[in-house]
Design an enzyme around this catalytic site. Structure first.
Site, PDB file in Angstrom:
ATOM      1  N   LYS A  46     -75.020  34.079  -5.238  1.00  0.00           N
ATOM      2  CA  LYS A  46     -74.742  35.304  -6.209  1.00  0.00           C
ATOM      3  C   LYS A  46     -76.011  36.244  -6.047  1.00  0.00           C
ATOM      4  O   LYS A  46     -75.657  37.397  -5.774  1.00  0.00           O
ATOM      5  CB  LYS A  46     -74.836  34.951  -7.594  1.00  0.00           C
ATOM      6  CG  LYS A  46     -74.801  36.029  -8.872  1.00  0.00           C
ATOM      7  CD  LYS A  46     -73.445  36.856  -8.642  1.00  0.00           C
ATOM      8  CE  LYS A  46     -73.493  38.399  -9.138  1.00  0.00           C
ATOM      9  NZ  LYS A  46     -72.350  39.178  -9.277  1.00  0.00           N
TER      10      LYS A  46
ATOM     11  N   LYS B   1     -82.382  43.338 -12.730  1.00  0.00           N
ATOM     12  CA  LYS B   1     -82.714  42.010 -13.054  1.00  0.00           C
ATOM     13  C   LYS B   1     -82.220  41.217 -11.896  1.00  0.00           C
ATOM     14  O   LYS B   1     -83.076  40.077 -11.267  1.00  0.00           O
ATOM     15  CB  LYS B   1     -81.945  41.440 -14.321  1.00  0.00           C
ATOM     16  CG  LYS B   1     -81.917  40.077 -14.515  1.00  0.00           C
ATOM     17  CD  LYS B   1     -80.759  39.341 -15.012  1.00  0.00           C
ATOM     18  CE  LYS B   1     -79.298  39.864 -14.775  1.00  0.00           C
ATOM     19  NZ  LYS B   1     -78.379  38.834 -14.418  1.00  0.00           N
TER      20      LYS B   1
END
Ligand code: NAP
Length: 292
Positions: A166, A234
């Site tokens: 991811k 993030k």
């Protein structure tokens, strides 16, 4: 199946709703009260939701949030049963995910990391793509749940490899979008407008899904969040941290991180990450839309 779903944000809420639609017995919990899913029981704590659940599915913001939902006061750890499966669709640190899995294993529970790609639209449509880390036997048990929320599941390896995949996916999205935004800014300054440039991009080897997805929003100047800038920042930091752990240098991403930090300082944190374009426009003294 009896499923607890924790975290009813942009992604979690439609995911939980799709589980209910598919006929599963769902208990939901969200940190800030007031969010509900029709047909699901609203639990008071993660521990309450997880009590008696066969599967505990999470989709919360970041590593700290997952830690607190699992192991904080009223956390999943307090009630999770032996043989239960925790599935994490949040995007978090791969190394932290591995340590969470080890702690849950002490309780006899398995952890599967299953971050998603596809954004809000795919979460609502039940067409998410999952990239998964975990034991094949455990994954097989989750098949009906993946089916209710997604269209494809890619097994990347053992626990934490889904998170690894991811963050390298989002590394690419951030760099591809930055290339697109910088190209649009320079093109506008040189007198080529977005509508003229787009068909050329998409007819050539430069074409990309990122451009296809984001261009209509840019044309409308719609920066309401599909994927908020704060979450992309993030993920950029997750990739940079993971790279540090394994001593890999990412010079392009390092620069893009600075752009996102400046955009966040300008108050764009809760806008879509595509809003970083407006910072480039400001620096260049040009308006991409205005060039049309
Ligand atoms: P979001 O709308 O900001 O929702 C975040 C959720 O996490 C909310 O339910 C929030 O609860 C909860 N949360 C935050 N901090 C918490 C804490 N300390 N303890 C417990 N709960 C906490 O985010 P999202 O877009 O749904 O994203 C969720 C995850 O999916 C993120 O890891 C993101 O990177 C990933 N993701 C998002 C997208 C996308 O397009 N949006 C796509 C792929 C992956 P409150 O309501 O109380 O704030």
């Amino acid at each position: 199946m009896r499923v607890a779903f924790l975290g009813l944000g942009i992604m979690g809420r439609p995911m939980a709703a799709n589980l209910v639609k598919a006929g599963h017995e769902v208990a939901v919990w969200n940190r800030t009260p007031g969010k509900q899913v029709e047909g699901a029981r609203t639990a008071t704590t993660p521990a309450d939701a997880a009590n008696g659940a066969e599967v505990v599915w999470m989709c919360v913001s970041d590593t700290k949030a997952v830690d607190s939902v699992l192991f904080g006061a009223g956390g999943v750890n307090e009630t999770i049963g032996s043989g239960a499966i925790v599935v994490d669709s949040s995007t978090i640190s791969p190394s932290a995910e591995l340590s969470f899995a080890q702690r849950l294993r002490a309780k006899g529970a398995d952890l599967v990391d299953a971050p998603v790609t596809g954004s809000k639209v795919a979460a609502e449509a039940g067409s998410l793509i999952f990239m998964v880390g975990g034991d094949e036997g455990v994954l097989a048990k989750l098949e009906p749940l993946f089916k209710a929320m997604g269209k494809q599941v890619f097994r990347m390896g053992e626990t934490s490899k889904g998170q690894a995949a991811k963050i390298v996916m989002n590394l690419q999205i951030a760099l591809i979008f930055e290339g697109f935004a910088e190209a649009l800014t320079l093109a506008a300054k040189l007198g080529v407008n977005l509508e003229t440039l787009l068909p050329l991009i998409q007819a050539s080897m430069v074409r990309s899904g990122v451009v296809e997805y984001k261009a209509p929003f840019i044309l409308k100047r719609d920066f309401t969040p599909n994927f908020p800038l704060r979450l992309m920042l993030k993920d950029i930091r997750l990739a940079r941290d993971a790279a540090k752990e394994v001593r890999v240098k990412l010079p392009g991403l390092e620069t893009v991180e600075e752009v996102y930090e400046m955009a966040a300082e300008e108050g764009q944190e809760d806008l879509d990450y595509a809003a970083t374009l407006t910072l480039l426009e400001k620096w260049a003294g040009v308006d991409v839309k205005g060039a049309a």
